[in-house]
Scaffold this motif. Structure first.
Motif, PDB file in Angstrom:
ATOM      1  N   ARG A   1       1.090  -1.263   0.031  1.00  0.00           N
ATOM      2  CA  ARG A   1      -0.631   0.101  -0.183  1.00  0.00           C
ATOM      3  C   ARG A   1       0.346   1.806   0.001  1.00  0.00           C
ATOM      4  NH1 ARG A   1      -3.757  -3.242   2.921  1.00  0.00           N
ATOM      5  NH2 ARG A   1      -2.685  -3.027   4.829  1.00  0.00           N
ATOM      6  N   LEU A   2       2.297   1.175   0.321  1.00  0.00           N
ATOM      7  CA  LEU A   2       2.713   2.430  -0.085  1.00  0.00           C
ATOM      8  C   LEU A   2       3.254   3.146  -1.259  1.00  0.00           C
ATOM      9  CD1 LEU A   2       5.763   1.067   2.504  1.00  0.00           C
ATOM     10  CD2 LEU A   2       4.074   2.740   3.731  1.00  0.00           C
ATOM     11  N   PRO A   3       3.154   3.816  -1.214  1.00  0.00           N
ATOM     12  CA  PRO A   3       3.498   4.916  -2.528  1.00  0.00           C
ATOM     13  C   PRO A   3       4.698   4.775  -2.966  1.00  0.00           C
ATOM     14  CG  PRO A   3       3.778   6.044  -0.786  1.00  0.00           C
ATOM     15  CD  PRO A   3       3.035   5.155  -0.044  1.00  0.00           C
ATOM     16  N   ALA A   4       5.056   5.011  -4.638  1.00  0.00           N
ATOM     17  CA  ALA A   4       6.469   4.315  -4.679  1.00  0.00           C
ATOM     18  C   ALA A   4       7.202   5.526  -3.859  1.00  0.00           C
ATOM     19  CB  ALA A   4       6.549   4.606  -6.153  1.00  0.00           C
ATOM     20  N   PHE A   5       8.508   5.464  -3.700  1.00  0.00           N
ATOM     21  CA  PHE A   5       9.648   6.683  -2.564  1.00  0.00           C
ATOM     22  C   PHE A   5      10.906   6.921  -3.996  1.00  0.00           C
ATOM     23  CE2 PHE A   5       8.867   4.839   1.585  1.00  0.00           C
ATOM     24  CZ  PHE A   5       7.801   4.713   1.692  1.00  0.00           C
ATOM     25  N   LEU A   6      10.622   6.158  -4.784  1.00  0.00           N
ATOM     26  CA  LEU A   6      11.817   7.129  -5.789  1.00  0.00           C
ATOM     27  C   LEU A   6      10.779   6.698  -7.241  1.00  0.00           C
ATOM     28  CD1 LEU A   6      14.136   8.289  -5.317  1.00  0.00           C
ATOM     29  CD2 LEU A   6      15.245   5.880  -6.222  1.00  0.00           C
ATOM     30  N   ASP A   7      10.811   8.096  -8.144  1.00  0.00           N
ATOM     31  CA  ASP A   7      10.616   8.341  -9.182  1.00  0.00           C
ATOM     32  C   ASP A   7      11.491   9.078 -10.287  1.00  0.00           C
ATOM     33  OD1 ASP A   7       9.580  10.934  -8.356  1.00  0.00           O
ATOM     34  OD2 ASP A   7       7.503  10.226  -8.992  1.00  0.00           O
ATOM     35  N   LYS A   8      11.725   9.381 -11.416  1.00  0.00           N
ATOM     36  CA  LYS A   8      12.364   9.927 -11.692  1.00  0.00           C
ATOM     37  C   LYS A   8      13.042  11.497 -11.293  1.00  0.00           C
ATOM     38  CE  LYS A   8      14.761   8.116 -15.721  1.00  0.00           C
ATOM     39  NZ  LYS A   8      16.153   7.670 -15.395  1.00  0.00           N
ATOM     40  N   THR A   9      11.875  11.880 -11.087  1.00  0.00           N
ATOM     41  CA  THR A   9      11.634  13.397 -10.782  1.00  0.00           C
ATOM     42  C   THR A   9      12.432  13.790  -8.786  1.00  0.00           C
ATOM     43  OG1 THR A   9       9.947  14.272 -11.462  1.00  0.00           O
ATOM     44  CG2 THR A   9      10.323  15.658  -9.649  1.00  0.00           C
TER      45      THR A   9
END
Length: 183
Positions: free
Chosen positions: A74-82
């Motif tokens: 349920r956690l959101p993604a912590f690391l995306d490109k931005t």
């Protein structure tokens, strides 16, 4: 010359699960996965510059608050490109290196660097400690095996040899797997 049949590499799939019943097998694997995941969550919690902040933003006030795989899912993604690029900019400003606040070990412990080309902006860096690289080689070894590559095979690596993740990193992984890459 006698051609030997491919041998399974037991180190690539050493799960040692005492059953082959699909439901029981998956239950054992999920229990083991979650135990490893809990250790990793406790480890990255120590990164106060980046990961602890992401957990807190997601409403997690301690590693123990994640009690099940579903809690984790349920956690959101912590690391995306931005966020990756923002993390790199912040670490350059704060620590004088562009490797990112999301590092979980000191830069002097990192032994391998890969990056994107930066064609859409700033390159993003991927750094590896010895343990990170060993895990990467093991995971890529599983991928090579699934693709039909066997230790001892000669392979052609037609990607540019650069800092790109699919460049030198893959050649080194093929070598660690036991294949002979021609690059």
């Amino acid at each position: 010359m006698t051609i030997q049949p491919p041998r399974a590499n037991p180190a690539l799939h050493d799960f040692d699960v005492p059953t082959r019943d699909p439901g029981e097998y998956l239950a054992v694997l999920n229990t083991r996965r979650f135990e490893k995941l809990k250790r990793q969550i406790r480890y990255v919690w120590g990164n106060e510059d980046y990961y602890r902040q992401r957990f807190l933003e997601a409403g997690i006030d301690s590693p123990e608050a994640i009690r099940t795989l579903d809690d984790f899912r349920r956690l959101p993604a912590f690391l995306d490109k931005t966020r990756h690029r923002d993390s790199q900019d912040a670490s350059l400003e704060r620590y004088g290196h562009p490797l990112g606040l999301h590092l979980t070990t000191a830069p002097e412990n990192e032994i391998h660097l890969a990056a994107t080309s930066g064609t859409t902006g700033t390159p993003t860096f991927y750094v590896f400690s010895r343990k990170d690289l060993d895990i990467t080689y093991k995971v890529l070894g599983r991928m090579f095996r699934a693709a039909g590559i066997r230790p001892g095979d000669t392979t052609f690596h037609a990607f540019g040899l650069s800092l790109w993740l699919a460049g030198i990193t893959y050649v080194q992984a093929l070598e660690a797997y036991g294949a002979r890459p021609v690059a």
